[in-house]
Design a protein around this motif. Structure first.
Motif, PDB file in Angstrom:
ATOM      1  N   LEU A 184      -6.637  13.887   0.704  1.00  0.00           N
ATOM      2  CA  LEU A 184      -5.543  13.241   1.427  1.00  0.00           C
ATOM      3  C   LEU A 184      -5.434  11.770   1.052  1.00  0.00           C
ATOM      4  CD1 LEU A 184      -5.976  14.839   4.971  1.00  0.00           C
ATOM      5  CD2 LEU A 184      -4.157  15.291   3.322  1.00  0.00           C
ATOM      6  N   ALA A 185      -6.574  11.131   0.825  1.00  0.00           N
ATOM      7  CA  ALA A 185      -6.534   9.722   0.421  1.00  0.00           C
ATOM      8  C   ALA A 185      -5.868   9.571  -0.947  1.00  0.00           C
ATOM      9  CB  ALA A 185      -7.951   9.149   0.388  1.00  0.00           C
ATOM     10  N   VAL A 186      -6.207  10.461  -1.868  1.00  0.00           N
ATOM     11  CA  VAL A 186      -5.571  10.412  -3.192  1.00  0.00           C
ATOM     12  C   VAL A 186      -4.077  10.699  -3.083  1.00  0.00           C
ATOM     13  CG1 VAL A 186      -5.486  11.496  -5.460  1.00  0.00           C
ATOM     14  CG2 VAL A 186      -7.687  11.003  -4.404  1.00  0.00           C
ATOM     15  N   GLY A 187      -3.734  11.748  -2.310  1.00  0.00           N
ATOM     16  CA  GLY A 187      -2.315  12.070  -2.128  1.00  0.00           C
ATOM     17  C   GLY A 187      -1.553  10.949  -1.463  1.00  0.00           C
ATOM     18  N   GLY A 188      -2.193  10.305  -0.450  1.00  0.00           N
ATOM     19  CA  GLY A 188      -1.547   9.171   0.199  1.00  0.00           C
ATOM     20  C   GLY A 188      -1.311   8.023  -0.751  1.00  0.00           C
ATOM     21  N   GLY A 189      -2.285   7.793  -1.667  1.00  0.00           N
ATOM     22  CA  GLY A 189      -2.091   6.745  -2.659  1.00  0.00           C
ATOM     23  C   GLY A 189      -0.940   7.030  -3.604  1.00  0.00           C
ATOM     24  N   MET A 190      -0.768   8.302  -3.968  1.00  0.00           N
ATOM     25  CA  MET A 190       0.353   8.673  -4.830  1.00  0.00           C
ATOM     26  C   MET A 190       1.684   8.454  -4.106  1.00  0.00           C
ATOM     27  SD  MET A 190      -1.256  12.147  -6.468  1.00  0.00           S
ATOM     28  CE  MET A 190       0.241  12.527  -7.378  1.00  0.00           C
ATOM     29  N   VAL A 191       1.719   8.778  -2.806  1.00  0.00           N
ATOM     30  CA  VAL A 191       2.944   8.574  -2.030  1.00  0.00           C
ATOM     31  C   VAL A 191       3.266   7.088  -1.911  1.00  0.00           C
ATOM     32  CG1 VAL A 191       4.039   8.930   0.215  1.00  0.00           C
ATOM     33  CG2 VAL A 191       2.632  10.729  -0.783  1.00  0.00           C
ATOM     34  N   VAL A 192       2.203   6.262  -1.834  1.00  0.00           N
ATOM     35  CA  VAL A 192       2.423   4.804  -1.783  1.00  0.00           C
ATOM     36  C   VAL A 192       3.159   4.336  -3.029  1.00  0.00           C
ATOM     37  CG1 VAL A 192       1.244   2.583  -1.886  1.00  0.00           C
ATOM     38  CG2 VAL A 192       0.476   4.313  -0.272  1.00  0.00           C
ATOM     39  N   VAL A 193       2.755   4.844  -4.187  1.00  0.00           N
ATOM     40  CA  VAL A 193       3.423   4.460  -5.431  1.00  0.00           C
ATOM     41  C   VAL A 193       4.883   4.875  -5.409  1.00  0.00           C
ATOM     42  CG1 VAL A 193       3.444   4.798  -7.927  1.00  0.00           C
ATOM     43  CG2 VAL A 193       1.268   4.565  -6.729  1.00  0.00           C
ATOM     44  N   VAL A 194       5.156   6.089  -4.922  1.00  0.00           N
ATOM     45  CA  VAL A 194       6.545   6.557  -4.828  1.00  0.00           C
ATOM     46  C   VAL A 194       7.360   5.667  -3.887  1.00  0.00           C
ATOM     47  CG1 VAL A 194       8.026   8.471  -4.118  1.00  0.00           C
ATOM     48  CG2 VAL A 194       5.921   8.929  -5.386  1.00  0.00           C
ATOM     49  N   GLY A 195       6.785   5.377  -2.715  1.00  0.00           N
ATOM     50  CA  GLY A 195       7.508   4.529  -1.761  1.00  0.00           C
ATOM     51  C   GLY A 195       7.750   3.135  -2.290  1.00  0.00           C
ATOM     52  N   TYR A 196       6.743   2.573  -2.973  1.00  0.00           N
ATOM     53  CA  TYR A 196       6.905   1.235  -3.537  1.00  0.00           C
ATOM     54  C   TYR A 196       7.976   1.233  -4.621  1.00  0.00           C
ATOM     55  CZ  TYR A 196       5.181  -3.510  -4.173  1.00  0.00           C
ATOM     56  OH  TYR A 196       5.064  -4.877  -4.187  1.00  0.00           O
ATOM     57  N   GLY A 197       8.000   2.322  -5.414  1.00  0.00           N
ATOM     58  CA  GLY A 197       9.051   2.439  -6.427  1.00  0.00           C
ATOM     59  C   GLY A 197      10.437   2.521  -5.810  1.00  0.00           C
ATOM     60  N   MET A 198      10.559   3.225  -4.666  1.00  0.00           N
ATOM     61  CA  MET A 198      11.848   3.315  -3.979  1.00  0.00           C
ATOM     62  C   MET A 198      12.297   1.947  -3.486  1.00  0.00           C
ATOM     63  SD  MET A 198      11.068   6.814  -1.830  1.00  0.00           S
ATOM     64  CE  MET A 198      12.520   6.617  -0.787  1.00  0.00           C
ATOM     65  N   VAL A 199      11.347   1.168  -2.947  1.00  0.00           N
ATOM     66  CA  VAL A 199      11.697  -0.170  -2.461  1.00  0.00           C
ATOM     67  C   VAL A 199      12.143  -1.059  -3.609  1.00  0.00           C
ATOM     68  CG1 VAL A 199      10.777  -2.246  -1.357  1.00  0.00           C
ATOM     69  CG2 VAL A 199      10.168   0.010  -0.477  1.00  0.00           C
ATOM     70  N   ILE A 200      11.426  -1.011  -4.735  1.00  0.00           N
ATOM     71  CA  ILE A 200      11.802  -1.821  -5.898  1.00  0.00           C
ATOM     72  C   ILE A 200      13.181  -1.416  -6.395  1.00  0.00           C
ATOM     73  CG2 ILE A 200      11.218  -2.338  -8.301  1.00  0.00           C
ATOM     74  CD1 ILE A 200       8.306  -2.077  -7.550  1.00  0.00           C
ATOM     75  N   ASN A 201      13.461  -0.122  -6.388  1.00  0.00           N
ATOM     76  CA  ASN A 201      14.769   0.358  -6.842  1.00  0.00           C
ATOM     77  C   ASN A 201      15.891  -0.162  -5.947  1.00  0.00           C
ATOM     78  OD1 ASN A 201      16.458   2.034  -8.556  1.00  0.00           O
ATOM     79  ND2 ASN A 201      16.673   3.369  -6.786  1.00  0.00           N
ATOM     80  N   LEU A 202      15.616  -0.246  -4.632  1.00  0.00           N
ATOM     81  CA  LEU A 202      16.638  -0.734  -3.707  1.00  0.00           C
ATOM     82  C   LEU A 202      16.883  -2.230  -3.860  1.00  0.00           C
ATOM     83  CD1 LEU A 202      15.674   1.220  -0.450  1.00  0.00           C
ATOM     84  CD2 LEU A 202      17.687   1.584  -1.888  1.00  0.00           C
ATOM     85  N   MET A 203      15.835  -2.976  -4.189  1.00  0.00           N
ATOM     86  CA  MET A 203      15.980  -4.434  -4.272  1.00  0.00           C
ATOM     87  C   MET A 203      16.179  -4.919  -5.703  1.00  0.00           C
ATOM     88  SD  MET A 203      12.060  -5.716  -3.713  1.00  0.00           S
ATOM     89  CE  MET A 203      12.470  -7.398  -4.137  1.00  0.00           C
ATOM     90  N   ALA A 204      16.502  -4.005  -6.612  1.00  0.00           N
ATOM     91  CA  ALA A 204      16.645  -4.380  -8.024  1.00  0.00           C
ATOM     92  C   ALA A 204      17.987  -5.059  -8.262  1.00  0.00           C
ATOM     93  CB  ALA A 204      16.505  -3.151  -8.914  1.00  0.00           C
ATOM     94  N   THR A 205      18.152  -6.263  -7.714  1.00  0.00           N
ATOM     95  CA  THR A 205      19.344  -7.067  -7.950  1.00  0.00           C
ATOM     96  C   THR A 205      18.928  -8.411  -8.541  1.00  0.00           C
ATOM     97  OG1 THR A 205      19.282  -8.008  -5.715  1.00  0.00           O
ATOM     98  CG2 THR A 205      20.567  -5.995  -6.029  1.00  0.00           C
ATOM     99  N   ARG A 206      19.813  -9.039  -9.198  1.00  0.00           N
ATOM    100  CA  ARG A 206      19.505 -10.297  -9.863  1.00  0.00           C
ATOM    101  C   ARG A 206      19.077 -11.369  -8.872  1.00  0.00           C
ATOM    102  NH1 ARG A 206      24.234 -12.318 -13.550  1.00  0.00           N
ATOM    103  NH2 ARG A 206      25.163 -12.641 -11.492  1.00  0.00           N
ATOM    104  N   GLU A 207      19.619 -11.340  -7.658  1.00  0.00           N
ATOM    105  CA  GLU A 207      19.280 -12.359  -6.671  1.00  0.00           C
ATOM    106  C   GLU A 207      17.879 -12.168  -6.090  1.00  0.00           C
ATOM    107  OE1 GLU A 207      22.030 -10.713  -6.734  1.00  0.00           O
ATOM    108  OE2 GLU A 207      23.697 -12.130  -6.870  1.00  0.00           O
TER     109      GLU A 207
END
Length: 270
Positions: A184-207
């Motif tokens: 579960l710890a490994v799976g949770g870490g993988m989900v963290v990467v996915v969530g962080y990628g989603m946040v970066i994708n949402l804030m991927a603006t020049r500003e």
């Protein structure tokens, strides 16, 4: 745990259940829900650590079509109660035992979510019947009943956990096999990467990119206290709002010049 602490834990659990549907104040988010439980029980620091760790995992939880995401509200509240009941607030205990248990609770919470949504279908029909009669109060009543059910979905499990003796909680947590907690710890870490990628994708603006990299530059500075980091965050937010307002003014007065943020441009047009 004192009676006052139990009362506030149940209140916060009920509000977390409501916010899981309303999304008004985001009280169901782990960073808030676990912190509130920690505050109610006198262990705020441990609650913040647990909530922050779970928040990174919850970033990758999202409803996709008919697939319902794990219950972040139940995971946050129940895991915080388990942490308090166990009496162990060390970082190794939180990351190694409590967080894997929270992931299990989040998955189990899907059963309660399905049950409450199944009952809500019947409540919708009852509200429709009141609407056909022209009874606004009747529609409002069944609306409140549906919301109360969502609150009880978290408050009842929280109350049951509160009455469990501390030794029973410790034995249950220690009985979880290491292979499960590790997986579960490994799976949770993988989900963290996915969530962080989603946040970066949402804030991927020049500003926003400059602020993103500025955060990485500030993070390793260990001399900064939490208060100092909070002040820096508020100042950066104010600077961003000021720049955004200036861009909006120049865009409106400069013949429709784009600020580089498509969503911001659309909102400015309206």
């Amino acid at each position: 745990m004192s009676a006052i602490s139990v009362f506030f834990v149940l209140v916060f659990a009920f509000l977390a259940g409501l916010e899981g549907i309303l999304d008004q104040w985001q009280l169901h988010q782990p960073i808030i829900a676990s912190s509130l439980i920690g505050l109610a029980t006198g262990h705020l620091a441990a609650g913040v650590i647990l909530g922050g760790s779970l928040q990174m995992i919850a970033l990758g939880w999202a409803n996709v079509g008919a697939a319902v995401a794990p219950d972040a509200a139940l995971a946050s509240v129940a895991s915080a109660i388990l942490m308090v009941q166990s009496g162990n607030f060390s970082l190794s205990h939180i990351t190694g035992i409590i967080i894997p248990a929270a992931i299990l609770l989040a998955t189990a919470g899907l059963v309660l979510t399905t049950l409450v949504r199944f009952l809500s279908v019947g409540i919708v029909h009852l509200a429709d019947a009141q609407a056909e009669k022209g009874s606004y109060n009747g529609v409002a009543f069944w609306h409140i009943v549906a919301l109360v059910m969502q609150g009880l979905r978290i408050a009842i499990p929280a109350g049951l956990l509160l009455i469990v003796p501390q030794q029973v909680v410790m034995n249950a947590l220690n009985s979880i096999p290491a292979v499960i907690t590790g997986g579960l710890a490994v799976g949770g870490g993988m989900v963290v990467v996915v969530g962080y990628g989603m946040v970066i994708n949402l804030m991927a603006t020049r500003e926003l990119w400059p602020f993103f990299f500025l955060g990485f530059a500030i993070a390793p500075i260990s001399e900064l206290t939490l208060i100092a980091i909070g002040i820096i965050g508020v100042v950066i937010a104010l600077v961003y709002l000021a720049l955004q307002n200036n861009n909006s003014g120049s865009s409106n007065g400069g013949g429709g010049k784009s600020a580089g943020d498509p969503i911001g441009d659309i909102l400015n047009e309206y």
